[in-house]
Design an enzyme around this catalytic site. Structure first.
Site, PDB file in Angstrom:
ATOM      1  N   ASN A  32      58.221  13.124  92.981  1.00  0.00           N
ATOM      2  CA  ASN A  32      59.010  12.925  94.202  1.00  0.00           C
ATOM      3  C   ASN A  32      59.561  11.503  94.167  1.00  0.00           C
ATOM      4  O   ASN A  32      58.825  10.541  94.373  1.00  0.00           O
ATOM      5  CB  ASN A  32      58.095  13.140  95.420  1.00  0.00           C
ATOM      6  CG  ASN A  32      58.803  12.838  96.735  1.00  0.00           C
ATOM      7  OD1 ASN A  32      60.011  12.605  96.761  1.00  0.00           O
ATOM      8  ND2 ASN A  32      58.050  12.836  97.830  1.00  0.00           N
ATOM      9  N   TRP A  33      60.849  11.396  93.877  1.00  0.00           N
ATOM     10  CA  TRP A  33      61.457  10.057  93.727  1.00  0.00           C
ATOM     11  C   TRP A  33      61.672   9.381  95.076  1.00  0.00           C
ATOM     12  O   TRP A  33      62.009   8.200  95.132  1.00  0.00           O
ATOM     13  CB  TRP A  33      62.797  10.160  92.986  1.00  0.00           C
ATOM     14  CG  TRP A  33      62.692  10.692  91.585  1.00  0.00           C
ATOM     15  CD1 TRP A  33      61.541  11.083  90.922  1.00  0.00           C
ATOM     16  CD2 TRP A  33      63.765  10.891  90.649  1.00  0.00           C
ATOM     17  NE1 TRP A  33      61.849  11.520  89.646  1.00  0.00           N
ATOM     18  CE2 TRP A  33      63.212  11.407  89.452  1.00  0.00           C
ATOM     19  CE3 TRP A  33      65.151  10.691  90.705  1.00  0.00           C
ATOM     20  CZ2 TRP A  33      63.986  11.716  88.330  1.00  0.00           C
ATOM     21  CZ3 TRP A  33      65.923  10.995  89.594  1.00  0.00           C
ATOM     22  CH2 TRP A  33      65.338  11.501  88.416  1.00  0.00           C
ATOM     23  N   LYS A  34      61.557  10.121  96.153  1.00  0.00           N
ATOM     24  CA  LYS A  34      61.799   9.581  97.501  1.00  0.00           C
ATOM     25  C   LYS A  34      63.184   8.913  97.554  1.00  0.00           C
ATOM     26  O   LYS A  34      64.105   9.393  96.896  1.00  0.00           O
ATOM     27  CB  LYS A  34      60.652   8.643  97.911  1.00  0.00           C
ATOM     28  CG  LYS A  34      59.287   9.342  97.742  1.00  0.00           C
ATOM     29  CD  LYS A  34      58.142   8.630  98.373  1.00  0.00           C
ATOM     30  CE  LYS A  34      56.849   9.423  98.139  1.00  0.00           C
ATOM     31  NZ  LYS A  34      55.679   8.840  98.765  1.00  0.00           N
TER      32      LYS A  34
ATOM     33  N   HIS B  35      56.488  17.140 103.859  1.00  0.00           N
ATOM     34  CA  HIS B  35      55.979  15.861 103.357  1.00  0.00           C
ATOM     35  C   HIS B  35      55.596  14.983 104.552  1.00  0.00           C
ATOM     36  O   HIS B  35      56.291  14.977 105.577  1.00  0.00           O
ATOM     37  CB  HIS B  35      57.032  15.166 102.484  1.00  0.00           C
ATOM     38  CG  HIS B  35      56.434  14.024 101.724  1.00  0.00           C
ATOM     39  ND1 HIS B  35      56.176  12.813 102.318  1.00  0.00           N
ATOM     40  CD2 HIS B  35      55.984  13.942 100.454  1.00  0.00           C
ATOM     41  CE1 HIS B  35      55.598  12.016 101.416  1.00  0.00           C
ATOM     42  NE2 HIS B  35      55.475  12.678 100.275  1.00  0.00           N
TER      43      HIS B  35
ATOM     44  N   GLU C 137      55.943  11.961 105.117  1.00  0.00           N
ATOM     45  CA  GLU C 137      56.973  11.014 105.572  1.00  0.00           C
ATOM     46  C   GLU C 137      58.006  11.712 106.453  1.00  0.00           C
ATOM     47  O   GLU C 137      58.508  11.120 107.408  1.00  0.00           O
ATOM     48  CB  GLU C 137      57.620  10.332 104.349  1.00  0.00           C
ATOM     49  CG  GLU C 137      56.641   9.345 103.704  1.00  0.00           C
ATOM     50  CD  GLU C 137      56.786   9.159 102.208  1.00  0.00           C
ATOM     51  OE1 GLU C 137      57.849   9.473 101.647  1.00  0.00           O
ATOM     52  OE2 GLU C 137      55.800   8.695 101.589  1.00  0.00           O
TER      53      GLU C 137
ATOM     54  N   GLU D  28      48.215  16.109 100.240  1.00  0.00           N
ATOM     55  CA  GLU D  28      48.519  14.680 100.124  1.00  0.00           C
ATOM     56  C   GLU D  28      47.915  13.944 101.321  1.00  0.00           C
ATOM     57  O   GLU D  28      48.556  13.871 102.386  1.00  0.00           O
ATOM     58  CB  GLU D  28      50.032  14.459 100.115  1.00  0.00           C
ATOM     59  CG  GLU D  28      50.745  15.142  98.965  1.00  0.00           C
ATOM     60  CD  GLU D  28      52.101  14.495  98.675  1.00  0.00           C
ATOM     61  OE1 GLU D  28      52.267  14.013  97.554  1.00  0.00           O
ATOM     62  OE2 GLU D  28      52.952  14.440  99.566  1.00  0.00           O
TER      63      GLU D  28
ATOM     64  N   GLY E 283      51.131   6.000  98.515  1.00  0.00           N
ATOM     65  CA  GLY E 283      51.766   4.690  98.347  1.00  0.00           C
ATOM     66  C   GLY E 283      50.840   3.529  98.656  1.00  0.00           C
ATOM     67  O   GLY E 283      51.309   2.398  98.828  1.00  0.00           O
TER      68      GLY E 283
ATOM     69  N   SER F 138      48.853   8.296  95.339  1.00  0.00           N
ATOM     70  CA  SER F 138      48.433   7.279  94.370  1.00  0.00           C
ATOM     71  C   SER F 138      47.843   7.872  93.093  1.00  0.00           C
ATOM     72  O   SER F 138      46.928   7.300  92.496  1.00  0.00           O
ATOM     73  CB  SER F 138      47.462   6.280  95.018  1.00  0.00           C
ATOM     74  OG  SER F 138      48.105   5.617  96.097  1.00  0.00           O
TER      75      SER F 138
ATOM     76  N   GLY G  51      54.456  10.222  93.428  1.00  0.00           N
ATOM     77  CA  GLY G  51      55.506   9.380  93.982  1.00  0.00           C
ATOM     78  C   GLY G  51      55.809   8.223  93.036  1.00  0.00           C
ATOM     79  O   GLY G  51      56.501   8.385  92.028  1.00  0.00           O
ATOM     80  N   GLY G  52      55.251   7.059  93.330  1.00  0.00           N
ATOM     81  CA  GLY G  52      55.562   5.834  92.580  1.00  0.00           C
ATOM     82  C   GLY G  52      55.493   5.995  91.065  1.00  0.00           C
ATOM     83  O   GLY G  52      56.389   5.531  90.338  1.00  0.00           O
TER      84      GLY G  52
HETATM   85  P1  13P Z   1      52.520   7.997  95.708  1.00  0.00           P
HETATM   86  O1  13P Z   1      52.200   8.688  94.394  1.00  0.00           O
HETATM   87  O2  13P Z   1      53.516   6.902  95.565  1.00  0.00           O
HETATM   88  O3  13P Z   1      51.276   7.619  96.429  1.00  0.00           O
HETATM   89  O4  13P Z   1      53.270   9.111  96.608  1.00  0.00           O
HETATM   90  C1  13P Z   1      52.744  10.380  96.686  1.00  0.00           C
HETATM   91  C2  13P Z   1      53.719  11.248  97.390  1.00  0.00           C
HETATM   92  O5  13P Z   1      54.015  11.059  98.552  1.00  0.00           O
HETATM   93  C3  13P Z   1      54.343  12.331  96.623  1.00  0.00           C
HETATM   94  O6  13P Z   1      55.051  13.191  97.440  1.00  0.00           O
END
Ligand code: 13P
Length: 248
Positions: A9-11, A93, A95, A165, A171, A211, A232-233
């Site tokens: 997920n590149w956000k 998600h 967010e 998640e 994050g 993470s 994510g990251g």
């Molecule tokens: P991180 O891997 O950056 O913690 O993010 C996870 C995430 O929200 C994937 O959708």
């Protein structure tokens, strides 16, 4: 057996050029072919990223609107996204829930829209820190699933993908321990058995997100009920993402 899946997920990160370089880098890595690989770039880039990715990398979207068309300024429908090459979307998600006020009822509408339009999805769930601190995580996640996903019939939910998640792990660099992840994943699978049946539960992939990185992916993916990751990251660097894909 559930499919093994690693999704990135590149956000709201990367320019078009950076995204194209990233997908080229992922394509070039030696990857475990038994692991389904999906990237979720910003929707604006779906078409270009899809054209650059080999057929082995699927391209999805981080969001979509449940209506099929109309006066929804700034939104994108499944029909539009499919026409640009997206094959799958994220729903729920944390967010989107926290910053854009997406309720369980609205997420249910998205689930129904996806099912009705034959659009695959990853349904995300997970508890915030204050809920975990009072040991309420199982009830909280069960309620998210009950209110948005578990109304589907056994036939409709067959082969779907869920991502657990925990919000406190996203994050933050604070990963859930493999025991914490396995406890939740096992519980989710048991609820699917209760509501549907064993065969349905075994058709559903349950991914972990929060993470997850190249150092902890192997331990997390060794848990019997963890079928992969939503990253994510660490999905923003081809080497890191490929190491996670190869961590099974
Ligand atoms: P991180 O891997 O950056 O913690 O993010 C996870 C995430 O929200 C994937 O959708």
């Amino acid at each position: 057996m559930p499919q093994k899946i690693v999704a990135g997920n590149w956000k709201m990160n990367l320019s078009l050029t950076e995204g194209l370089d990233l997908v080229k880098g992922i394509d070039a890595c030696e990857r475990d072919q038994n692991v389904r690989t999906i990237v979720f770039p910003p929707a604006l880039f779906v078409n270009a990223i899809g054209a650059r990715a080999s057929g082995e990398i699927e391209v999805g979207v981080q969001n979509f609107h449940p209506e099929s068309e109309g006066a929804f300024t700034g939104e994108l429908s499944i029909k539009q996204l499919k026409s640009a090459g997206a094959t799958i979307g994220l729903i729920g998600h944390s967010e989107r829930r926290a910053y854009f006020g997406e309720s369980n009822a609205f997420l249910k509408e998205k689930v129904d829209a996806a099912v009705n339009n034959d659009f695959e999805f990853i349904f995300c769930c997970g508890e915030p820190l204050f809920i975990r601190e009072k040991n309420g995580e199982l009830d909280f996640v069960k309620n998210q699933l009950n209110e948005s996903l578990f109304h589907l019939s056994a036939e409709q939910i067959q082969g779907k993908i869920i991502a657990y998640e925990p919000v406190w792990a996203i994050g933050t660099g604070r990963t859930a321990s493999s025991a914490q992840a396995e406890d939740m994943h096992k519980a989710i699978r048991s609820w699917i058995v209760e509501k549907y049946d064993q065969a349905t539960a075994e058709s559903i992939s349950i991914l972990y997100g929060g993470s997850c990185n190249r150092s902890n992916a192997n331990e997390l993916f060794s848990c019997p009920n963890v079928d992969g990751g939503l990253i994510g990251g660490a999905s923003l660097k081809a080497d890191d993402f490929c190491s996670i894909i190869n961590a099974f």
